[in-house]
Design a protein around this motif. Structure first.
Motif, PDB file in Angstrom:
ATOM      1  N   TYR A   1       9.101 -25.755 -12.312  1.00 36.90           N
ATOM      2  CA  TYR A   1       9.584 -24.656 -11.772  1.00 36.90           C
ATOM      3  C   TYR A   1       9.433 -23.551 -12.991  1.00 36.90           C
ATOM      4  CZ  TYR A   1      12.810 -20.790  -9.839  1.00 36.90           C
ATOM      5  OH  TYR A   1      14.052 -19.997  -9.841  1.00 36.90           O
ATOM      6  N   GLU A   2       9.143 -21.359 -12.416  1.00 36.98           N
ATOM      7  CA  GLU A   2       8.745 -20.851 -13.434  1.00 36.98           C
ATOM      8  C   GLU A   2       9.586 -20.074 -13.343  1.00 36.98           C
ATOM      9  OE1 GLU A   2       4.934 -19.271 -15.084  1.00 36.98           O
ATOM     10  OE2 GLU A   2       5.020 -18.623 -13.482  1.00 36.98           O
ATOM     11  N   ALA A   3      11.400 -20.554 -13.719  1.00 36.58           N
ATOM     12  CA  ALA A   3      12.251 -19.329 -13.275  1.00 36.58           C
ATOM     13  C   ALA A   3      11.703 -18.120 -13.609  1.00 36.58           C
ATOM     14  CB  ALA A   3      13.671 -20.019 -14.239  1.00 36.58           C
ATOM     15  N   GLU A   4      10.894 -17.684 -14.200  1.00 34.23           N
ATOM     16  CA  GLU A   4      10.825 -16.130 -15.031  1.00 34.23           C
ATOM     17  C   GLU A   4      10.167 -15.442 -13.205  1.00 34.23           C
ATOM     18  OE1 GLU A   4       7.348 -13.279 -17.794  1.00 34.23           O
ATOM     19  OE2 GLU A   4       8.877 -14.263 -18.386  1.00 34.23           O
TER      20      GLU A   4
ATOM     21  N   TRP B   1       3.161 -21.746  -6.017  1.00 31.62           N
ATOM     22  CA  TRP B   1       3.272 -21.420  -4.735  1.00 31.62           C
ATOM     23  C   TRP B   1       5.226 -20.506  -5.037  1.00 31.62           C
ATOM     24  CZ3 TRP B   1       2.613 -26.282  -6.225  1.00 31.62           C
ATOM     25  CH2 TRP B   1       4.125 -27.047  -6.238  1.00 31.62           C
ATOM     26  N   PRO B   2       5.519 -19.798  -4.044  1.00 34.97           N
ATOM     27  CA  PRO B   2       7.232 -18.640  -4.089  1.00 34.97           C
ATOM     28  C   PRO B   2       7.980 -20.583  -3.855  1.00 34.97           C
ATOM     29  CG  PRO B   2       5.775 -18.647  -2.110  1.00 34.97           C
ATOM     30  CD  PRO B   2       4.965 -18.931  -2.470  1.00 34.97           C
ATOM     31  N   ALA B   3       9.004 -19.683  -4.895  1.00 32.95           N
ATOM     32  CA  ALA B   3      10.220 -21.443  -4.556  1.00 32.95           C
ATOM     33  C   ALA B   3      11.232 -20.123  -2.539  1.00 32.95           C
ATOM     34  CB  ALA B   3      11.599 -20.983  -5.695  1.00 32.95           C
ATOM     35  N   LYS B   4      10.678 -18.926  -3.152  1.00 31.87           N
ATOM     36  CA  LYS B   4      11.280 -19.153  -1.741  1.00 31.87           C
ATOM     37  C   LYS B   4      11.198 -18.444  -0.226  1.00 31.87           C
ATOM     38  CE  LYS B   4      13.712 -14.477   0.520  1.00 31.87           C
ATOM     39  NZ  LYS B   4      14.414 -12.956  -0.060  1.00 31.87           N
ATOM     40  N   GLY B   5      11.392 -19.186   0.796  1.00 30.19           N
ATOM     41  CA  GLY B   5      10.575 -20.547   1.941  1.00 30.19           C
ATOM     42  C   GLY B   5       9.742 -21.073   1.556  1.00 30.19           C
TER      43      GLY B   5
ATOM     44  N   ASP C   1      11.187 -30.477   0.568  1.00 33.04           N
ATOM     45  CA  ASP C   1      12.627 -31.104   0.555  1.00 33.04           C
ATOM     46  C   ASP C   1      13.738 -30.254  -0.501  1.00 33.04           C
ATOM     47  OD1 ASP C   1      15.431 -33.595   1.537  1.00 33.04           O
ATOM     48  OD2 ASP C   1      14.805 -33.454  -0.464  1.00 33.04           O
ATOM     49  N   ARG C   2      14.897 -29.251   0.412  1.00 36.74           N
ATOM     50  CA  ARG C   2      15.320 -29.471  -1.006  1.00 36.74           C
ATOM     51  C   ARG C   2      16.389 -29.812  -1.886  1.00 36.74           C
ATOM     52  NH1 ARG C   2      16.255 -23.732  -1.411  1.00 36.74           N
ATOM     53  NH2 ARG C   2      16.163 -23.871   1.086  1.00 36.74           N
ATOM     54  N   SER C   3      16.201 -31.516  -1.753  1.00 41.01           N
ATOM     55  CA  SER C   3      17.113 -31.644  -3.106  1.00 41.01           C
ATOM     56  C   SER C   3      16.305 -32.155  -3.878  1.00 41.01           C
ATOM     57  CB  SER C   3      17.169 -33.154  -2.538  1.00 41.01           C
ATOM     58  OG  SER C   3      16.335 -34.089  -2.115  1.00 41.01           O
ATOM     59  N   TRP C   4      14.893 -32.290  -3.425  1.00 40.88           N
ATOM     60  CA  TRP C   4      13.402 -32.219  -4.233  1.00 40.88           C
ATOM     61  C   TRP C   4      13.083 -30.894  -4.668  1.00 40.88           C
ATOM     62  CZ3 TRP C   4       9.433 -29.237  -4.942  1.00 40.88           C
ATOM     63  CH2 TRP C   4       8.130 -28.547  -5.782  1.00 40.88           C
TER      64      TRP C   4
ATOM     65  N   ILE D   1      13.869 -30.387  -9.172  1.00 42.23           N
ATOM     66  CA  ILE D   1      12.615 -29.376 -10.027  1.00 42.23           C
ATOM     67  C   ILE D   1      13.435 -28.162 -10.958  1.00 42.23           C
ATOM     68  CG2 ILE D   1       9.949 -27.785  -9.714  1.00 42.23           C
ATOM     69  CD1 ILE D   1      10.279 -31.479  -9.656  1.00 42.23           C
ATOM     70  N   LYS D   2      13.989 -27.634 -10.358  1.00 44.20           N
ATOM     71  CA  LYS D   2      14.376 -26.233 -10.899  1.00 44.20           C
ATOM     72  C   LYS D   2      15.879 -27.063 -11.824  1.00 44.20           C
ATOM     73  CE  LYS D   2      13.904 -23.333  -7.157  1.00 44.20           C
ATOM     74  NZ  LYS D   2      15.430 -22.440  -6.474  1.00 44.20           N
ATOM     75  N   ARG D   3      16.234 -28.110 -12.064  1.00 46.57           N
ATOM     76  CA  ARG D   3      16.784 -28.565 -12.955  1.00 46.57           C
ATOM     77  C   ARG D   3      16.402 -29.081 -14.256  1.00 46.57           C
ATOM     78  NH1 ARG D   3      20.111 -30.814  -9.266  1.00 46.57           N
ATOM     79  NH2 ARG D   3      18.704 -32.958  -9.790  1.00 46.57           N
ATOM     80  N   GLU D   4      15.454 -29.924 -14.086  1.00 46.95           N
ATOM     81  CA  GLU D   4      14.306 -31.140 -14.855  1.00 46.95           C
ATOM     82  C   GLU D   4      13.731 -30.340 -15.230  1.00 46.95           C
ATOM     83  OE1 GLU D   4      14.210 -34.284 -12.614  1.00 46.95           O
ATOM     84  OE2 GLU D   4      16.340 -34.796 -12.697  1.00 46.95           O
ATOM     85  N   ARG D   5      12.719 -29.779 -14.636  1.00 48.87           N
ATOM     86  CA  ARG D   5      11.191 -28.836 -14.812  1.00 48.87           C
ATOM     87  C   ARG D   5      10.951 -28.147 -15.073  1.00 48.87           C
ATOM     88  NH1 ARG D   5       6.959 -33.472 -12.770  1.00 48.87           N
ATOM     89  NH2 ARG D   5       6.170 -32.440 -14.500  1.00 48.87           N
TER      90      ARG D   5
END
Length: 74
Positions: free
Chosen positions: A34-37, A53-57, A61-64, A68-72
């Motif tokens: 996940y590229e936060a910037e 691909w955009p995180a929005k939309g 799976d939401r848990s995945w 990914i946002k938390r760990e990677r």
């Protein structure tokens, strides 16, 4: 008329790598991050950006997505 063709025999079971990845000084990214910037999920193959691909939309799976946002996150 003669044509020159280099023939390479592949060893399907020996694991020989004809195109080894470069030996980088740091970690080579592989997989999805996940590229936060940019708020994008980005996949890397041997350290090269492959797909994004955009995180929005995102329809994965939401848990995945949360994992990914938390760990990677990069």
């Amino acid at each position: 008329m003669s044509s020159h063709c280099d023939v390479v025999q592949l060893d399907l079971f020996g694991g020989a790598d004809l195109n080894p990845p470069p030996d980088p000084a740091g970690e080579v990214l592989n997989g999805v991050y996940y590229e936060a910037e940019t708020d994008l999920f980005v996949s890397f193959v041997l350290g090269r950006r492959y797909y994004e691909w955009p995180a929005k939309g995102c329809e994965f799976d939401r848990s995945w997505q949360e994992r990914i946002k938390r760990e990677r996150s990069i």
